[in-house]
Each structure stands twice: as structure tokens, then as C-alpha cells.
Design an enzyme around this catalytic site. Sequence first.
Site, PDB file in Angstrom:
ATOM      1  N   HIS A 133      -4.025   0.100  -2.823  1.00 14.98           N
ATOM      2  CA  HIS A 133      -3.037   1.095  -3.264  1.00 14.98           C
ATOM      3  C   HIS A 133      -1.883   1.356  -2.312  1.00 14.98           C
ATOM      4  O   HIS A 133      -1.043   2.218  -2.598  1.00 14.98           O
ATOM      5  CB  HIS A 133      -3.752   2.418  -3.589  1.00 14.98           C
ATOM      6  CG  HIS A 133      -4.492   3.028  -2.430  1.00 14.98           C
ATOM      7  ND1 HIS A 133      -5.053   4.276  -2.489  1.00 14.98           N
ATOM      8  CD2 HIS A 133      -4.754   2.564  -1.176  1.00 14.98           C
ATOM      9  CE1 HIS A 133      -5.635   4.569  -1.336  1.00 14.98           C
ATOM     10  NE2 HIS A 133      -5.470   3.540  -0.537  1.00 14.98           N
ATOM     11  N   HIS A 134      -1.829   0.657  -1.166  1.00 14.81           N
ATOM     12  CA  HIS A 134      -0.740   0.911  -0.210  1.00 14.81           C
ATOM     13  C   HIS A 134       0.429  -0.069  -0.331  1.00 14.81           C
ATOM     14  O   HIS A 134       1.444   0.117   0.322  1.00 14.81           O
ATOM     15  CB  HIS A 134      -1.271   0.861   1.225  1.00 14.81           C
ATOM     16  CG  HIS A 134      -2.254   1.934   1.562  1.00 14.81           C
ATOM     17  ND1 HIS A 134      -1.986   3.274   1.381  1.00 14.81           N
ATOM     18  CD2 HIS A 134      -3.516   1.861   2.064  1.00 14.81           C
ATOM     19  CE1 HIS A 134      -3.044   3.980   1.758  1.00 14.81           C
ATOM     20  NE2 HIS A 134      -3.983   3.148   2.174  1.00 14.81           N
ATOM     21  N   GLY A 135       0.285  -1.110  -1.129  1.00 11.79           N
ATOM     22  CA  GLY A 135       1.359  -2.099  -1.227  1.00 11.79           C
ATOM     23  C   GLY A 135       2.599  -1.511  -1.888  1.00 11.79           C
ATOM     24  O   GLY A 135       2.512  -0.783  -2.877  1.00 11.79           O
ATOM     25  N   ASP A 175      -0.376   6.181  -1.620  1.00 12.10           N
ATOM     26  CA  ASP A 175       1.083   6.283  -1.547  1.00 12.10           C
ATOM     27  C   ASP A 175       1.815   5.237  -2.376  1.00 12.10           C
ATOM     28  O   ASP A 175       2.792   5.538  -3.072  1.00 12.10           O
ATOM     29  CB  ASP A 175       1.563   6.236  -0.096  1.00 12.10           C
ATOM     30  CG  ASP A 175       1.104   4.988   0.655  1.00 12.10           C
ATOM     31  OD1 ASP A 175       0.181   4.284   0.183  1.00 12.10           O
ATOM     32  OD2 ASP A 175       1.655   4.714   1.740  1.00 12.10           O
TER      33      ASP A 175
END
Length: 383
Positions: A133-135, A175
Amino acid sequence: MTCDSVFVYSSDYLNYKFSDDHPFNHIRVKLTQDLLTEMKALNDSDVIAPRIATDDEIALIHDPAYIDAVKKAGKGSLASSIAANYGLGTEDTPIFSNMHEASALIVGGTLTAVDAVMTGKSDHALNVGGGLHHGFRGKASGFCIYNDSSIAIEYMKKKYGAKVLYVDTDAHHGDGVQWAFYDDPEVCTLSIHETGRYLFPGTGNINEKGQGKGYGFSFNVPIDAFTEDESFQEVYEASFRKVIDFFKPDVILTQNGADAHYYDPLTHLSVSMKSYEFIPKLAHQLAHEYCDGKWIAVGGGGYDIWRVVPRAWSRIWLEMKGLSISGRLPQQWLDRWNPLSPLTLPENWDDETNLYEPIPRKQEITEKNKLTCERALYQITNQ
């Protein structure tokens, strides 16, 4: 309740590997699959293979120039100065061979799960290899190269016209997914995570509510360090129930990072296996109440890969299949993996009673988390 569910898995997920000593290690996916198989909760008929996502599918979220850079990096033909501009070759996301192919398979696995649910093949689908989920659109971050959850959400919007609720219980703020849909009223994001005062990525404050047409569709509940089960579950249930009733989605996508556990080496929360039973149970219930059962689940963080992640992620599948479990883990699984584990594996599904010393600030933390949750949901409560 018993429902049709599919488990997306390939041993090729293990090709997503930065190095032998990197904290992100997808042997945890194999450990989970093997644990479920040993206890006869996962059969060959439950498993479907992931496909490799196309460049066009990945480009639903990521810039073509970034995709090209990932391809070149994985072939050893990207200059280090250029790689750094894309977040590649860093301590968090080192370059490894064929990184595009390994990453595209994870994306394809989540899209495989999406298609199974959205075409009615199954009520639920689990891809524990996903949840990166941070890409970002043009940059790798936090062990994540391609953001499979963001791609899956945009894919569901475009292919199925779906309103999507994304719920993230990873200890790190989701994020990349939040910012991808920050101005989009057809996607609602809810992240319950450790406060960014102490933890990467440092975002996920309650005032991050979206912008433009998407204002009011981003929810964040940053909880305090040392939060325990009761407070975690209270915040999770209160926020999930209010947000889903407000948004009324067509489908739920949950990100199930297992790094809020007390044993996790990268975070500061004090959750036990009790919460990893509660998290999917509520998601399952609300999926049937609001979305005709449409629930897609992915993995995420979790860096005690031996003692915590397999037990936590297995519980998602057990909940999907309506199976309950307690007592000892399968002896064959323990015998197979204990010699490879740097830590002695727990013998039981549940954690020991005295997992940690009592936390003196428990009441203060609980009250603070409750207030944070109320403030995060204020706009819904006072409509």
C-alpha cells in the site's frame, strides 16, 4: 456463515525478494498456505493461480515512465542516479532481478481476486501476497514497488463501475492508496494505524480527509503506541461501522497487515492474535450486510514472519470459509518449519496469556484512542 471463497496463490510470489536479510520476506505467504493446507482448511479446489498484470493495468495508477524504470532496474540496465528518482535502489526498496515480473504477478493476483468476486465466481477472495500500500504513481516506497490495492480499486471502478470501500489495519498508514483517491468520491479509504509521530510514513492524521470532490471520503484513526486489543478492536469496529453505513459501498477491499502485533519488530503496538481473529470477522459480517458478501482481502505488512503472520493471515481464510479453530497448530507444520525459523514457533493458534508485562498507561491510551476515533468520525456523526 459458509460462503464460496477463493485463495489466490503461487509459489512464484517468493520471487518478490529484496535480499536474504531484508525484513520483507514473502516466505510468510508460503508459511500461511502450508499451514492452511496442513490443517485441511485449504484444498486444491480453493486455490486459483494469479496472472501477471499487463502494463496497461499497472498504468491505471503508475506512470509509464516509472513502469519502464522498474523493468530496466530488474534487468540491471538502470543508472543508479535515475533509479533514485523513482525510489529504487534504496535501503527500503533495493533493486532485485526481474523485479517488474515479480511485482506484476502480485498485482495480477489481486486483480484475479477482484475478478473472482465481481463476476460472481465467489463471494470472497484472499490474496495474501498483495497489500503493498505504500507505492506511489511514480515512486517505490516502504518495500512496495507497485501498489496492487490502488490498481485493483481503479480497475473495479473502470471495469465494474463499483463504489469501493478500502479498509486498512496495517500498523503503517496506507498512504499510497489514500493519496491515489484523495479527490475521488467513488472511493472511500479508512486506515487504522499507529500514529505517524513514531512510525513510517508519518502521515495519516485525522485532518487528512480528502480534497475537492473527494473531501470527506478519507478517514484516518492514528492510534497511540502500546495500544492493546480492547482499544484496537473498539476503534476498528466503531470506525468501520460508521464509515460503511455512511458510504454504502458495492464492495469492500481490506488490507490486512499483521504488524500491529506485539512481537512485530518494526512497530510499537501491543495487539495479540485475538485482534487478528476479530478483524476479518467484522469485515465478513459487514460485507454481507452492505455488499451482498463482496469482500476482497489482501495481506500487507508483518515482519515477525514466523510466529505471527501465518497465524494471523490464516484466520482471514478461516473466517471466509466459516471455520473456527483453536488449540495446537498442526505438528507436521511445526516440524517442517521450526528448523528454519530463527525463533521457536508458537505451538498454539492463540497467544500465551501473559504475552507482555502490563502497560501502565493502558487507561490513558484507551481514552486517547477513543477521542481520536470520535474526532476522525465527527463529520459523519454530526451530519
